[in-house]
Write a protein that holds these residues in place. Sequence first.
Motif, PDB file in Angstrom:
ATOM      1  N   SER A 120       0.851  -1.350  -0.123  1.00  8.10           N
ATOM      2  CA  SER A 120      -0.030   0.076  -0.084  1.00  8.10           C
ATOM      3  C   SER A 120       0.862   1.414   0.000  1.00  8.10           C
ATOM      4  O   SER A 120       0.491   2.423  -0.586  1.00  8.10           O
ATOM      5  N   GLU A 121       1.955   1.534   0.781  1.00  3.30           N
ATOM      6  CA  GLU A 121       2.817   2.427   0.675  1.00  3.30           C
ATOM      7  C   GLU A 121       4.216   2.219  -0.248  1.00  3.30           C
ATOM      8  O   GLU A 121       5.152   3.179   0.033  1.00  3.30           O
ATOM      9  N   ARG A 122       4.339   1.181  -0.996  1.00  3.47           N
ATOM     10  CA  ARG A 122       5.786   1.102  -1.665  1.00  3.47           C
ATOM     11  C   ARG A 122       5.217   0.610  -2.929  1.00  3.47           C
ATOM     12  O   ARG A 122       4.266  -0.311  -3.195  1.00  3.47           O
ATOM     13  N   ALA A 123       6.079   0.971  -4.164  1.00  4.54           N
ATOM     14  CA  ALA A 123       5.986   0.305  -5.441  1.00  4.54           C
ATOM     15  C   ALA A 123       6.447  -1.031  -5.683  1.00  4.54           C
ATOM     16  O   ALA A 123       7.348  -1.527  -5.142  1.00  4.54           O
ATOM     17  N   SER A 124       5.614  -1.825  -6.404  1.00  3.60           N
ATOM     18  CA  SER A 124       5.867  -3.163  -7.003  1.00  3.60           C
ATOM     19  C   SER A 124       6.989  -3.021  -8.288  1.00  3.60           C
ATOM     20  O   SER A 124       6.771  -1.934  -8.957  1.00  3.60           O
ATOM     21  N   TYR A 125       8.036  -3.593  -8.184  1.00  4.95           N
ATOM     22  CA  TYR A 125       9.202  -3.407  -9.286  1.00  4.95           C
ATOM     23  C   TYR A 125       9.943  -4.546  -9.534  1.00  4.95           C
ATOM     24  O   TYR A 125       9.804  -5.553  -8.797  1.00  4.95           O
ATOM     25  N   THR A 126      10.348  -5.069 -10.736  1.00  4.89           N
ATOM     26  CA  THR A 126      11.393  -5.970 -11.298  1.00  4.89           C
ATOM     27  C   THR A 126      12.580  -5.015 -11.728  1.00  4.89           C
ATOM     28  O   THR A 126      12.394  -4.274 -12.527  1.00  4.89           O
TER      29      THR A 126
END
Length: 418
Positions: free
Chosen positions: A249-255
């Motif tokens: 909810s407070e951080r981005a998902s990333y690869t």
Amino acid sequence: MKPFSQPNLAKAQSEEATSQAKVVKRLMLATAALLGSVVYVHADEAELVIHASHDTEQAQETVIIPIVGAMESTGLLAGSVVAVTGLGQAQAQAVGFGAYSVNDSYISYLGYFNYALSARWTFDISALQADFTDTEMYLGEQPDEPIDVPSDASYLQRDWQMTFRYLLNQTPAESVNSMTGLQAQPVTRVLEVEPFYKSREFRSDKVANVAGETYGISVTLDQDARDYTPSPSRGYHSYAKVLRDWGGSERASYTRWEVQHSHYFDLGSNRINQQQTLSLTGYLSDTPTWQNDKAHRQPDWFAQSVLGGPDRMRGYGDNYMHDRSALFYGAELRMIPKWQPQSRVPVLSRYDFPWWQTAVFAELGNVSDKLDFSALHNNMKWSAGVGIRVFIENIIARADFGFSKDDSIFRFTVNQPF
């Protein structure tokens, strides 16, 4: 397990007394005065590398190294390093470090390495927490919203990781090459799976706090053909890594993925140096999930493709450059002098301290908001410097002075940069 017979018990008591004597003999006070206009003690987020010992003694052994020092951001700093070899298994090693300063800054680190789960699986775990109460803050170039943070910001760092390594295969050394007269190095291929957690927080009374967090799993395929891991003179080392954070909810998902290849060339010896090696490396990182028009889809600054720090672009502060993609080239001339007097120094002779080394390095790097080789090669920044490394108790301790057109930094850290 068979019970001790009386002779074996006496032998065990004798060995225990000998081991305790070694601990007492190896107790020393190492004083390090870290002075300069800009001084950093880097709490290295990379895992500590414990190199294999050539000592055939299997008894558990403990080394304690008290440390007293001073640096600009902490004032007087005191602590100690404790390393225990043979804890749980003969080849396993536990390392702990703690230090506290007069301005309430502290560093704490604990790691356990090289524990064999099976014939092919090994396991490491480590955790670090550091709080510097008077430090400079720089989050890289912010063209839309420059951040000017005073030097009295407090910096809190937390890192932990578990590393599971699986030995895929190991190719034996081939016969001597008729063209070069050298024997080919064995090639070791390892798969690593690493759950990780990292957080950073800058706190200041004068500006809004800046904080970030990332946690997920990384998978690495590592190929190693170095002739001597602590200081190779021939061979190569390559790896490819993919990191995934599923966000919240407070951080981005990333690869993000990164690849690096390092090659080592033996330059022979001369009347001053017993080993001279030219070490070259190239590094590329990219975040394919990046969206330039959606900042909430971008990972926090330290989880992006970054340059600046103890291993890449050492003339810049940590994470000085960060964006979607990063490209880095490095060259280092490493020299092990023939003059190795440490075995004759009364205090140092009590440690396993086989060699020390000097280095001269030069680096080029750049970041970009897209994976574009033309953009990454355009207006690349440079860094250069000199360093000293010591191989003590199976750990490489490193001091580097790096400079660039924007900054100059003196660092103490661990491990070779590549």
